[in-house]
Design a protein around this motif. Structure first.
Motif, PDB file in Angstrom:
ATOM      1  N   LEU A   1       0.820  -1.215   0.000  1.00 31.94           N
ATOM      2  CA  LEU A   1       0.000   0.000   0.000  1.00 31.94           C
ATOM      3  C   LEU A   1       0.851   1.261   0.000  1.00 31.94           C
ATOM      4  O   LEU A   1       0.503   2.245  -0.648  1.00 31.94           O
ATOM      5  N   THR A   2       1.969   1.233   0.703  1.00 30.74           N
ATOM      6  CA  THR A   2       2.820   2.419   0.788  1.00 30.74           C
ATOM      7  C   THR A   2       3.246   2.894  -0.591  1.00 30.74           C
ATOM      8  O   THR A   2       3.160   4.081  -0.897  1.00 30.74           O
ATOM      9  N   SER A   3       3.698   1.990  -1.426  1.00 27.21           N
ATOM     10  CA  SER A   3       4.127   2.396  -2.762  1.00 27.21           C
ATOM     11  C   SER A   3       2.937   2.724  -3.657  1.00 27.21           C
ATOM     12  O   SER A   3       3.013   3.624  -4.481  1.00 27.21           O
TER      13      SER A   3
ATOM     14  N   GLU B   1      -2.382   9.224   6.170  1.00 30.56           N
ATOM     15  CA  GLU B   1      -2.442  10.589   6.685  1.00 30.56           C
ATOM     16  C   GLU B   1      -1.114  11.310   6.461  1.00 30.56           C
ATOM     17  O   GLU B   1      -1.090  12.486   6.095  1.00 30.56           O
ATOM     18  N   SER B   2      -0.008  10.612   6.636  1.00 36.14           N
ATOM     19  CA  SER B   2       1.311  11.196   6.405  1.00 36.14           C
ATOM     20  C   SER B   2       1.471  11.573   4.931  1.00 36.14           C
ATOM     21  O   SER B   2       1.969  12.660   4.602  1.00 36.14           O
ATOM     22  N   ARG B   3       1.053  10.691   4.043  1.00 35.53           N
ATOM     23  CA  ARG B   3       1.162  10.974   2.602  1.00 35.53           C
ATOM     24  C   ARG B   3       0.245  12.127   2.215  1.00 35.53           C
ATOM     25  O   ARG B   3       0.616  12.973   1.400  1.00 35.53           O
ATOM     26  N   LEU B   4      -0.930  12.194   2.791  1.00 37.13           N
ATOM     27  CA  LEU B   4      -1.861  13.274   2.503  1.00 37.13           C
ATOM     28  C   LEU B   4      -1.262  14.614   2.942  1.00 37.13           C
ATOM     29  O   LEU B   4      -1.357  15.617   2.215  1.00 37.13           O
TER      30      LEU B   4
ATOM     31  N   PRO C   1       2.147  13.232  -6.827  1.00 37.08           N
ATOM     32  CA  PRO C   1       2.002  11.777  -6.981  1.00 37.08           C
ATOM     33  C   PRO C   1       3.103  11.237  -7.887  1.00 37.08           C
ATOM     34  O   PRO C   1       3.543  11.919  -8.808  1.00 37.08           O
ATOM     35  N   SER C   2       3.547  10.023  -7.613  1.00 38.29           N
ATOM     36  CA  SER C   2       4.564   9.408  -8.462  1.00 38.29           C
ATOM     37  C   SER C   2       3.925   8.994  -9.773  1.00 38.29           C
ATOM     38  O   SER C   2       2.711   8.926  -9.900  1.00 38.29           O
ATOM     39  N   GLY C   3       4.743   8.688 -10.737  1.00 40.29           N
ATOM     40  CA  GLY C   3       4.225   8.364 -12.060  1.00 40.29           C
ATOM     41  C   GLY C   3       3.878   6.905 -12.255  1.00 40.29           C
ATOM     42  O   GLY C   3       3.558   6.493 -13.350  1.00 40.29           O
ATOM     43  N   GLY C   4       3.943   6.103 -11.205  1.00 40.28           N
ATOM     44  CA  GLY C   4       3.659   4.682 -11.347  1.00 40.28           C
ATOM     45  C   GLY C   4       2.192   4.399 -11.580  1.00 40.28           C
ATOM     46  O   GLY C   4       1.338   5.272 -11.483  1.00 40.28           O
TER      47      GLY C   4
ATOM     48  N   ASP D   1       4.987  -7.871  -4.872  1.00 40.44           N
ATOM     49  CA  ASP D   1       4.191  -8.343  -3.753  1.00 40.44           C
ATOM     50  C   ASP D   1       3.127  -9.355  -4.178  1.00 40.44           C
ATOM     51  O   ASP D   1       2.535 -10.008  -3.333  1.00 40.44           O
ATOM     52  N   ALA D   2       2.895  -9.490  -5.466  1.00 44.22           N
ATOM     53  CA  ALA D   2       1.887 -10.440  -5.938  1.00 44.22           C
ATOM     54  C   ALA D   2       2.481 -11.840  -5.936  1.00 44.22           C
ATOM     55  O   ALA D   2       3.623 -12.039  -6.348  1.00 44.22           O
TER      56      ALA D   2
END
Length: 110
Positions: free
Chosen positions: A19-21, A52-55, A64-67, A75-76
């Motif tokens: 989720l972090t990435s 909340e930290s990312r927000l 936002p990153s371009g991914g 992770d899959a």
């Protein structure tokens, strides 16, 4: 809000570690939607804190990153392969105990 309307596909089934990435690809509006969903459902402390930290970072000018948030990453789980990997070529040599018994088995005479 149903899970299918969330900005991350299959959100409820994603491992916490990924989720972090993935949330780094979301803008503030999508992240707020996801944060509201998390608080209303699982309300996992670690996930809420990261969101909340990312927000806060986004509100302070981060971009936002371009991914691709829907991309399947490391992770899959890999698809399971059918069949056994053991074969005649990968098996060890036959083991025959000595004629006087197996010295590692205390039930047999030495």
């Amino acid at each position: 809000m149903p899970e299918r309307d969330l900005p991350l596909k299959d959100y409820d089934h994603l491992p916490v570690g990924s989720l972090t990435s993935r949330i780094r690809t979301l803008d503030a509006e999508d992240l707020t939607t996801l944060l509201d969903y998390e608080k209303a459902h699982a309300n996992r402390f670690q996930v809420v804190r990261v969101m909340e930290s990312r927000l806060t970072s986004l509100k302070n000018g981060a971009q936002p990153s371009g991914g691709n948030p829907a991309a399947v990453g490391a992770d899959a789980p890999a698809p399971a392969e059918a069949g056994s990997k053991a074969s005649e070529a990968t098996s060890g040599p036959p083991v025959n105990p000595p004629s006087h018994g197996d010295p590692t088995n205390p039930a047999q005479p030495r």
